[in-house]
Enzyme design. Structure first.
Site, PDB file in Angstrom:
ATOM      1  N   LYS A  15       0.833  -1.208   0.000  1.00 62.08           N
ATOM      2  CA  LYS A  15       0.000   0.000   0.000  1.00 62.08           C
ATOM      3  C   LYS A  15       0.861   1.248   0.000  1.00 62.08           C
ATOM      4  O   LYS A  15       2.006   1.229   0.458  1.00 62.08           O
ATOM      5  CB  LYS A  15      -0.928   0.017   1.223  1.00 62.08           C
ATOM      6  CG  LYS A  15      -1.894  -1.139   1.283  1.00 62.08           C
ATOM      7  CD  LYS A  15      -2.918  -1.045   0.179  1.00 62.08           C
ATOM      8  CE  LYS A  15      -3.916  -2.172   0.300  1.00 62.08           C
ATOM      9  NZ  LYS A  15      -4.703  -2.313  -0.897  1.00 62.08           N
ATOM     10  N   CYS A  16       0.281   2.344  -0.449  1.00 61.90           N
ATOM     11  CA  CYS A  16       0.916   3.651  -0.496  1.00 61.90           C
ATOM     12  C   CYS A  16       1.472   3.979   0.892  1.00 61.90           C
ATOM     13  O   CYS A  16       0.780   3.743   1.886  1.00 61.90           O
ATOM     14  CB  CYS A  16      -0.117   4.684  -0.910  1.00 61.90           C
ATOM     15  SG  CYS A  16       0.507   6.353  -1.061  1.00 61.90           S
ATOM     16  N   PRO A  17       2.679   4.452   0.993  1.00 62.21           N
ATOM     17  CA  PRO A  17       3.592   4.924  -0.052  1.00 62.21           C
ATOM     18  C   PRO A  17       4.652   3.899  -0.466  1.00 62.21           C
ATOM     19  O   PRO A  17       5.596   4.240  -1.173  1.00 62.21           O
ATOM     20  CB  PRO A  17       4.275   6.115   0.619  1.00 62.21           C
ATOM     21  CG  PRO A  17       4.441   5.667   2.046  1.00 62.21           C
ATOM     22  CD  PRO A  17       3.175   4.851   2.331  1.00 62.21           C
TER      23      PRO A  17
END
Length: 77
Positions: A15-17
Site C-alpha cells: 500500500k501507499c507509499p
C-alpha cells in the site's frame, strides 16, 4: 511489450507509499537508461508512480491498468 532487458519488480500487495519508496530505492542502484517493469495492486499507484517519474526525471515508457492493479515500465533518467 516489455523488452528483454527490463527488470520485473513485483510490488503487488503493498500500500501507499511503499510502491513509490521501493521503486525509488530500486532505481537508485540502476544505471541511466535501464528499464524497470513494476506491477502493483495499490490503486493510488496509478497517480503516484507517474508523478514520481515526472518529479525525478525518469521516463514513464508504458502504463496500463491490469486485472489486479497497474503495470508500469520506467526508464531511469
Amino acid at each position: 511489450m516489455m523488452p528483454d532487458t527490463a527488470q520485473l519488480y513485483d510490488l503487488r500487495g503493498l500500500k501507499c507509499p511503499l510502491p513509490v519508496l521501493k521503486t525509488r530505492k530500486r532505481l537508485s542502484v540502476m544505471r541511466h537508461g535501464e528499464e524497470l517493469l513494476i506491477e502493483t495492486s495499490d490503486p493510488l499507484a496509478g497517480i503516484d508512480i507517474p508523478h514520481f517519474c515526472y518529479e525525478n526525471g525518469h521516463q514513464l515508457m508504458e502504463s496500463e491498468k491490469t486485472e489486479t492493479g497497474h503495470r508500469f515500465r520506467i526508464r531511469k533518467g
